[in-house]
Design an enzyme around this catalytic site. Structure first.
Site, PDB file in Angstrom:
ATOM      1  N   LYS A  30      36.962  37.379  33.316  1.00  0.00           N
ATOM      2  CA  LYS A  30      38.221  37.988  32.883  1.00  0.00           C
ATOM      3  C   LYS A  30      39.410  37.118  33.251  1.00  0.00           C
ATOM      4  O   LYS A  30      39.647  36.835  34.417  1.00  0.00           O
ATOM      5  CB  LYS A  30      38.388  39.380  33.516  1.00  0.00           C
ATOM      6  CG  LYS A  30      39.649  40.100  33.047  1.00  0.00           C
ATOM      7  CD  LYS A  30      39.831  41.429  33.758  1.00  0.00           C
ATOM      8  CE  LYS A  30      41.069  42.152  33.246  1.00  0.00           C
ATOM      9  NZ  LYS A  30      42.314  41.378  33.413  1.00  0.00           N
ATOM     10  N   GLY A  71      39.690  37.773  46.997  1.00  0.00           N
ATOM     11  CA  GLY A  71      40.268  36.657  47.736  1.00  0.00           C
ATOM     12  C   GLY A  71      41.664  36.324  47.261  1.00  0.00           C
ATOM     13  O   GLY A  71      42.222  35.307  47.647  1.00  0.00           O
ATOM     14  N   THR A  72      42.243  37.188  46.408  1.00  0.00           N
ATOM     15  CA  THR A  72      43.606  36.983  45.940  1.00  0.00           C
ATOM     16  C   THR A  72      44.581  37.341  47.057  1.00  0.00           C
ATOM     17  O   THR A  72      44.429  38.376  47.703  1.00  0.00           O
ATOM     18  CB  THR A  72      43.903  37.871  44.709  1.00  0.00           C
ATOM     19  OG1 THR A  72      42.911  37.617  43.711  1.00  0.00           O
ATOM     20  CG2 THR A  72      45.279  37.577  44.141  1.00  0.00           C
ATOM     21  N   PHE A  99      37.679  33.069  52.493  1.00  0.00           N
ATOM     22  CA  PHE A  99      36.253  33.364  52.602  1.00  0.00           C
ATOM     23  C   PHE A  99      35.431  32.200  53.143  1.00  0.00           C
ATOM     24  O   PHE A  99      34.228  32.311  53.316  1.00  0.00           O
ATOM     25  CB  PHE A  99      35.699  33.801  51.235  1.00  0.00           C
ATOM     26  CG  PHE A  99      36.030  35.217  50.902  1.00  0.00           C
ATOM     27  CD1 PHE A  99      35.190  36.253  51.279  1.00  0.00           C
ATOM     28  CD2 PHE A  99      37.195  35.533  50.227  1.00  0.00           C
ATOM     29  CE1 PHE A  99      35.494  37.566  51.000  1.00  0.00           C
ATOM     30  CE2 PHE A  99      37.526  36.843  49.942  1.00  0.00           C
ATOM     31  CZ  PHE A  99      36.668  37.872  50.323  1.00  0.00           C
ATOM     32  N   HIS A 131      49.238  23.304  50.945  1.00  0.00           N
ATOM     33  CA  HIS A 131      48.399  23.647  49.800  1.00  0.00           C
ATOM     34  C   HIS A 131      48.862  22.880  48.559  1.00  0.00           C
ATOM     35  O   HIS A 131      49.935  22.298  48.541  1.00  0.00           O
ATOM     36  CB  HIS A 131      48.446  25.148  49.511  1.00  0.00           C
ATOM     37  CG  HIS A 131      47.511  25.955  50.342  1.00  0.00           C
ATOM     38  ND1 HIS A 131      47.867  26.461  51.572  1.00  0.00           N
ATOM     39  CD2 HIS A 131      46.222  26.312  50.141  1.00  0.00           C
ATOM     40  CE1 HIS A 131      46.835  27.130  52.084  1.00  0.00           C
ATOM     41  NE2 HIS A 131      45.834  27.046  51.242  1.00  0.00           N
ATOM     42  N   LYS A 135      49.780  26.743  44.034  1.00  0.00           N
ATOM     43  CA  LYS A 135      49.644  27.972  44.812  1.00  0.00           C
ATOM     44  C   LYS A 135      50.923  28.801  44.682  1.00  0.00           C
ATOM     45  O   LYS A 135      52.025  28.306  44.907  1.00  0.00           O
ATOM     46  CB  LYS A 135      49.356  27.665  46.278  1.00  0.00           C
ATOM     47  CG  LYS A 135      49.078  28.923  47.098  1.00  0.00           C
ATOM     48  CD  LYS A 135      48.411  28.614  48.414  1.00  0.00           C
ATOM     49  CE  LYS A 135      48.113  29.886  49.200  1.00  0.00           C
ATOM     50  NZ  LYS A 135      47.207  30.795  48.478  1.00  0.00           N
ATOM     51  N   GLY A 141      47.894  33.314  52.532  1.00  0.00           N
ATOM     52  CA  GLY A 141      47.295  34.461  53.200  1.00  0.00           C
ATOM     53  C   GLY A 141      46.590  34.065  54.481  1.00  0.00           C
ATOM     54  O   GLY A 141      46.608  34.804  55.475  1.00  0.00           O
TER      55      GLY A 141
END
EC number: 1.17.1.8
Length: 233
Positions: A30, A71-72, A99, A131, A135, A141
């Site tokens: 999706k 993981g968002t 993760f 990052h 991002k 996070g």
């Protein structure tokens, strides 16, 4: 295991590759404009989408009784709402700011060091996170998780991105092309610096961890973390 991928960007494609290597099947890919039409075919869903889509994705899974791994990052103001929905629907849900196995070990190291250093007030704590330029949220996070755990074990009251006050933990944020993720914690004094650092070399560690979490959550009920999955409690 039949997996629905909610978010089919760079991370979604890496998750797909690793899931297929581990013998799983992808039944839904999706992107933002697609529907949840085939979600019911999945045994589990993995959400690596964007902050604006995360709540809708997680809600759809819980409403349909599909265990969901998210993981968002950047949507946590609604986290408790998702926990409540999970409990109401007797579903299964894991949110992780990261993760990666290595990062979750790094979280534990960060906790232990923060507890050790709490008695040495001559050290001032700072953090840095780097990052890739795509991002969307800052700080990451992962950085927020690290900062909050330091705050829990120290006299800091909160974190700040700039102009940090004495009771605020400074997080320096950098965006550099093609950097998967680097997080550093510094304890600085006048005489020395203690540093712990995690550097991701690619996205595979994040993807593998999310697939392992998806494998683990099948048949379970409740709200869990990667500590549960990796038995780090």
């Amino acid at each position: 295991m039949k997996i629905a991928l909610l978010g089919y960007g760079k991370m979604g494609k890496v998750i797909e590759r690793i899931a297929l290597q581990r013998g799983h099947e992808i039944v839904l890919r999706k992107s933002s404009s697609d529907t949840f039409e085939d979600l019911h075919k999945a045994d589990v869903a993995i959400d690596f989408s964007i902050p604006d889509a995360a709540v809708a994705n997680i809600s759809a899974c819980l409403e349909q009784g599909i265990p969901v791994i998210s993981g968002t990052t950047g949507w946590l103001e609604n986290y408790h709402e998702m926990v409540k929905l999970c409990e109401e629907k007797k579903g299964a849900f894991i949110y992780g700011s990261n993760f990666s196995l290595g990062v979750n070990i790094f979280f534990e190291l960060n906790d232990h060091l923060a507890k050790m250093m709490s008695k040495f007030n001559q050290y001032k704590v700072e953090m840095e996170e780097i990052h890739h330029t795509q991002k969307l949220d800052a700080p990451s996070g992962t950085a927020i998780t690290l900062a909050n755990r330091i705050i829990e074990n120290s006299d800091y009251s909160s974190w700040a991105l700039e102009n940090a006050k004495n009771d605020e933990l400074l997080i320096n944020v950098k965006r550099i092309e093609n950097v998967p993720g680097t997080h550093s914690v510094f304890y600085n004094s006048e005489v020395d610096t203690i540093e712990i650092k995690h550097t991701a070399h690619n996205r595979d560690g994040f993807a593998l961890g999310s697939v392992i979490a998806a494998e683990w959550i099948i048949g379970k009920q409740g709200v869990f973390t990667m500590k549960d999955v990796l038995e780090l409690n």
